[in-house]
Design an enzyme around this catalytic site. Structure first.
Site, mmCIF file in Angstrom:
data_model
loop_
_atom_site.group_PDB
_atom_site.id
_atom_site.type_symbol
_atom_site.label_atom_id
_atom_site.label_comp_id
_atom_site.label_asym_id
_atom_site.label_seq_id
_atom_site.Cartn_x
_atom_site.Cartn_y
_atom_site.Cartn_z
ATOM 1 C CD GLU A 70 -2.539 -1.175 2.739
ATOM 2 O OE1 GLU A 70 -3.685 -1.631 2.832
ATOM 3 O OE2 GLU A 70 -1.875 -0.828 3.740
ATOM 4 C CG ASP A 99 -12.103 -6.179 0.190
ATOM 5 O OD1 ASP A 99 -12.947 -6.288 1.085
ATOM 6 O OD2 ASP A 99 -10.966 -5.675 0.392
#
Ligand code: SAH
Length: 267
Positions: free
Chosen positions: A37, A223
């Protein structure tokens, strides 16, 4: 006669300090759980790796200057047994306390990925900036006075202009220590209108509020929780692409912060 011992002064039990709205943001700390990330932003801002903040933990520390702001970026580092990045509230709590004590940020940002919710209009790639109070969805202590401790409800610092600079939507963030969820957790997340489910933000908010450090979470959806596909499959498929997108938007946010001196009240 010898003087007696000095009078006992009870320790100060300071209430959580309100956001120091007049502070100018000169130092910002960005906390990420996963290296995947964080690295796209490290590259975009050309941050340089620093010696570990504490050799006892395995955090990585990167730093640099962007306009008027000094930027520190920490990742949680890896589990010494498996080599996987450390996720969840334990690592996040320690990272936050360490960052506040050693790096003295005027603003602390927890950035990373999250599960989104179709029911809240969420899509993969959407970016949320924390609004309202941050929650814990997996803690249950139904006793007076303990319930709020269990559920978190720690306030985020309002930052609508920073959100606009990033291109983030406001959203309620909720944290737990699992990537998947139980039926009771899903009920809670729906009831509270949560837009971003993660594993770190509320733990960090809790430390920040108690230390009087302004805090926001910036979370990008990898998600969808309320979708038939298992979250881990979408997470793994989208992690790289969504982290690149998050870095692009965070770069815009950090450059906005560094364009000229900005007070917390101006965020
Ligand atoms: N196998 C993964 C594990 C990551 S755990 C790996 O590559 O290391 C998930 C991380 O992403 C956490 O830091 C969490 O904050 C965030 N996250 C993304 N989607 C999530 C979801 N649906 N629920 C909880 N956390 C989520």
């Amino acid at each position: 006669m010898r003087p007696g011992p000095p009078a006992y002064v009870p320790p100060m039990h300071a209430d959580p300090t309100p956001d120091p709205a007049e502070t100018t943001v000169e130092r910002v700390a960005l906390l990420f759980a996963l290296e995947a990330e964080a690295m796209p932003l490290v590259e975009r801002l050309m941050l340089a790796e620093q010696p570990a903040v504490d050799p006892c933990l395995r955090q990585r520390h990167f730093a640099g200057t962007v306009g008027t702001v000094h930027v520190d970026l920490l990742t949680n580092g890896t589990d010494p047994r498996s080599g996987t990045d450390r996720v969840g509230t334990d690592a996040a709590t320690m990272a936050a306390y360490m960052a506040i004590r050693k790096l003295a940020p005027d603003l602390l940002v927890n950035a990373g990925t999250c599960g989104g919710f179709e029911a809240q209009g969420g899509h993969v790639g959407d970016i949320y900036l924390s609004s309202g109070d941050l929650l814990f969805h997996d803690r249950r202590i139904p006793i007076d006075g303990f319930l709020i401790q269990a559920e978190g409800r720690w306030p985020a610092t309002p930052a609508p202009r920073l959100a606009a600079a990033i291109g983030a939507k406001p959203g309620i963030v909720s944290t737990g220590n699992s990537l998947d969820f139980t039926a009771a957790e899903l009920d809670f997340l729906r009831r509270e209108g949560v837009s971003a489910k993660d594993m770190e933000a509320t733990a960090i908010a809790q430390v920040c509020v108690q230390c009087g450090v302004p805090f926001v979470a910036v979370k990008a959806v990898t998600d969808l929780v309320d979708h038939p596909e298992p979250v881990q499959e979408a997470f793994l498929r989208n992690l790289r692409m969504v982290s690149a997108l998050l870095a692009e938007r965070l770069e815009a946010g950090v450059r906005w912060l560094g364009a000229h001196p900005r007070r917390i009240a101006d965020l």
